[in-house]
Design an enzyme around this catalytic site. Structure first.
Site, PDB file in Angstrom:
ATOM      1  N   HIS A 198       0.849  -1.209   0.000  1.00  0.00           N
ATOM      2  CA  HIS A 198       0.000   0.000   0.000  1.00  0.00           C
ATOM      3  C   HIS A 198       0.879   1.253   0.000  1.00  0.00           C
ATOM      4  O   HIS A 198       0.613   2.213  -0.734  1.00  0.00           O
ATOM      5  CB  HIS A 198      -0.873   0.045   1.261  1.00  0.00           C
ATOM      6  CG  HIS A 198      -1.891  -1.038   1.387  1.00  0.00           C
ATOM      7  ND1 HIS A 198      -2.039  -1.810   2.517  1.00  0.00           N
ATOM      8  CD2 HIS A 198      -2.847  -1.478   0.516  1.00  0.00           C
ATOM      9  CE1 HIS A 198      -3.051  -2.667   2.355  1.00  0.00           C
ATOM     10  NE2 HIS A 198      -3.548  -2.494   1.147  1.00  0.00           N
ATOM     11  N   LYS A 250     -15.879  -8.906  11.621  1.00  0.00           N
ATOM     12  CA  LYS A 250     -15.277  -9.309  12.888  1.00  0.00           C
ATOM     13  C   LYS A 250     -13.856  -9.813  12.700  1.00  0.00           C
ATOM     14  O   LYS A 250     -13.116  -9.945  13.655  1.00  0.00           O
ATOM     15  CB  LYS A 250     -16.148 -10.389  13.543  1.00  0.00           C
ATOM     16  CG  LYS A 250     -17.445  -9.843  14.098  1.00  0.00           C
ATOM     17  CD  LYS A 250     -17.815 -10.539  15.398  1.00  0.00           C
ATOM     18  CE  LYS A 250     -19.070  -9.962  16.000  1.00  0.00           C
ATOM     19  NZ  LYS A 250     -20.252 -10.755  15.698  1.00  0.00           N
ATOM     20  N   ARG A 274      -2.533  -6.258  -8.491  1.00  0.00           N
ATOM     21  CA  ARG A 274      -1.427  -7.198  -8.301  1.00  0.00           C
ATOM     22  C   ARG A 274      -1.517  -8.402  -9.233  1.00  0.00           C
ATOM     23  O   ARG A 274      -0.536  -8.804  -9.837  1.00  0.00           O
ATOM     24  CB  ARG A 274      -1.422  -7.735  -6.858  1.00  0.00           C
ATOM     25  CG  ARG A 274      -0.987  -6.745  -5.822  1.00  0.00           C
ATOM     26  CD  ARG A 274      -1.410  -7.198  -4.449  1.00  0.00           C
ATOM     27  NE  ARG A 274      -2.865  -7.228  -4.357  1.00  0.00           N
ATOM     28  CZ  ARG A 274      -3.552  -7.488  -3.242  1.00  0.00           C
ATOM     29  NH1 ARG A 274      -2.910  -7.778  -2.139  1.00  0.00           N
ATOM     30  NH2 ARG A 274      -4.860  -7.454  -3.239  1.00  0.00           N
ATOM     31  N   SER A 315      -2.910  -7.831   2.902  1.00  0.00           N
ATOM     32  CA  SER A 315      -3.246  -7.705   4.320  1.00  0.00           C
ATOM     33  C   SER A 315      -3.681  -9.053   4.881  1.00  0.00           C
ATOM     34  O   SER A 315      -3.373  -9.380   6.034  1.00  0.00           O
ATOM     35  CB  SER A 315      -4.363  -6.676   4.516  1.00  0.00           C
ATOM     36  OG  SER A 315      -3.933  -5.415   4.091  1.00  0.00           O
TER      37      SER A 315
HETATM   38  P1  ADP Z   1      -9.896  -3.783  -0.045  1.00  0.00           P
HETATM   39  O1  ADP Z   1     -10.478  -4.536   1.096  1.00  0.00           O
HETATM   40  O2  ADP Z   1     -10.734  -2.598  -0.453  1.00  0.00           O
HETATM   41  O3  ADP Z   1      -9.470  -4.621  -1.211  1.00  0.00           O
HETATM   42  P2  ADP Z   1      -7.100  -3.516   0.672  1.00  0.00           P
HETATM   43  O4  ADP Z   1      -6.574  -2.746   1.846  1.00  0.00           O
HETATM   44  O5  ADP Z   1      -6.912  -4.977   0.693  1.00  0.00           O
HETATM   45  O6  ADP Z   1      -8.620  -3.090   0.574  1.00  0.00           O
HETATM   46  O7  ADP Z   1      -6.471  -2.954  -0.670  1.00  0.00           O
HETATM   47  C1  ADP Z   1      -6.631  -1.629  -1.082  1.00  0.00           C
HETATM   48  C2  ADP Z   1      -6.104  -1.476  -2.486  1.00  0.00           C
HETATM   49  O8  ADP Z   1      -4.707  -1.689  -2.479  1.00  0.00           O
HETATM   50  C3  ADP Z   1      -6.670  -2.483  -3.494  1.00  0.00           C
HETATM   51  O9  ADP Z   1      -6.800  -1.830  -4.738  1.00  0.00           O
HETATM   52  C4  ADP Z   1      -5.610  -3.546  -3.569  1.00  0.00           C
HETATM   53  O10 ADP Z   1      -5.609  -4.215  -4.825  1.00  0.00           O
HETATM   54  C5  ADP Z   1      -4.360  -2.697  -3.414  1.00  0.00           C
HETATM   55  N1  ADP Z   1      -3.237  -3.455  -2.871  1.00  0.00           N
HETATM   56  C6  ADP Z   1      -3.249  -4.265  -1.795  1.00  0.00           C
HETATM   57  N2  ADP Z   1      -2.022  -4.796  -1.587  1.00  0.00           N
HETATM   58  C7  ADP Z   1      -1.227  -4.302  -2.573  1.00  0.00           C
HETATM   59  C8  ADP Z   1       0.145  -4.513  -2.934  1.00  0.00           C
HETATM   60  N3  ADP Z   1       0.932  -5.340  -2.272  1.00  0.00           N
HETATM   61  N4  ADP Z   1       0.630  -3.835  -4.000  1.00  0.00           N
HETATM   62  C9  ADP Z   1      -0.189  -3.005  -4.703  1.00  0.00           C
HETATM   63  N5  ADP Z   1      -1.488  -2.793  -4.433  1.00  0.00           N
HETATM   64  C10 ADP Z   1      -2.006  -3.433  -3.389  1.00  0.00           C
END
Ligand code: ADP
Length: 165
Positions: free
Chosen positions: A21, A45, A94, A132
Site C-alpha cells: 500500500h 469481525k 497485483r 493484508s
Molecule cells: P480492499 O479490502 O478494499 O481490497 P485492501 O486494503 O486490501 O482493501 O487494498 C486496497 C487497495 O490496495 C486495493 O486496490 C488492492 O488491490 C491494493 N493493494 C493491496 N495490496 C497491494 C500490494 N501489495 N501492492 C499493490 N497494491 C495493493
C-alpha cells in the site's frame, strides 16, 4: 488526460497497511497533488485493527507528507467521493484475481455514478506478493510479518495482540 493538479482517493481496508500500500501511495503522490487514503469502516469481525487504530497508524506514517491525507469513510464510495469533490478513485492491481474483482467494482461504481472514474496502478514486483490477509494469517499463526509491513504498523499490532492475550 492531464492528471497533474488533481486529487485522487485511494480507498481500502488497510487492515493492516502494508509496504505494498505504501508503495502505491508514494507513487501516486508523485502524479497527483493530493492523495486521500480513505480507510473503509467495515464491521467485519475478522478485522485485526479497528478503524481508529488503522487511521491513526497511517496518519503517523505519512505525517511529514502534506500531499497525503488520511480519512475514513462508511457506506458507498461514490457518495464519499462526491462529498470530497474528488472524481478519481485509485486502486492497486497485483494479480489476475485482483483484475476480476477490481473490474467489477470499477464498473459498478461507474454505473452508480458515471462522473466517477477508477484508475489502476500496477503493483511493484517487489511488493506484489503482499496482502493484508497474508499478514493477518502470519500473525495469527505466531509468525513475524516484519518484512511486509512498516515498523509503526508492526508495533501497533504487537500492542493490540498483547492486549488480547
Ligand atoms: P480492499 O479490502 O478494499 O481490497 P485492501 O486494503 O486490501 O482493501 O487494498 C486496497 C487497495 O490496495 C486495493 O486496490 C488492492 O488491490 C491494493 N493493494 C493491496 N495490496 C497491494 C500490494 N501489495 N501492492 C499493490 N497494491 C495493493
Amino acid at each position: 488526460m492531464c492528471i497533474r493538479d488533481r486529487s485522487v482517493i485511494y480507498p481500502g481496508s488497510f487492515d493492516p497497511l502494508t509496504n505494498g500500500h505504501i508503495n502505491i501511495i508514494k507513487r501516486a503522490s508523485k502524479s497527483f497533488d493530493k492523495v486521500v487514503v480513505a480507510v473503509a469502516v467495515n464491521s467485519s469481525k475478522s478485522s485485526i485493527m479497528n478503524i481508529d487504530q488503522r487511521v491513526k497508524v497511517i496518519k503517523k506514517i505519512f505525517k511529514n507528507n502534506n500531499k497525503i491525507v488520511v480519512d475514513k469513510f462508511e457506506g458507498l464510495l461514490v457518495k464519499y467521493a462526491n462529498q470530497k469533490k474528488i472524481k478519481t478513485i485509485l486502486r492497486g492491481m497485483r494479480t489476475v484475481q485482483d483484475f476480476e474483482y477490481e473490474l467489477q467494482m470499477a464498473t459498478s461504481n461507474n454505473k452508480l455514478d458515471s462522473t466517477i472514474e477508477t484508475i489502476f496502478m500496477v503493483a511493484d514486483a517487489n511488493f506484489a506478493h503482499i496482502s493484508s490477509s497474508l499478514i493477518k494469517d502470519i500473525i495469527k499463526l505466531g509468525g513475524s510479518a516484519k518484512e511486509f509491513i512498516p515498523g509503526a504498523v508492526e508495533s501497533e499490532l504487537k500492542k493490540i495482540l498483547d492486549k488480547r492475550k
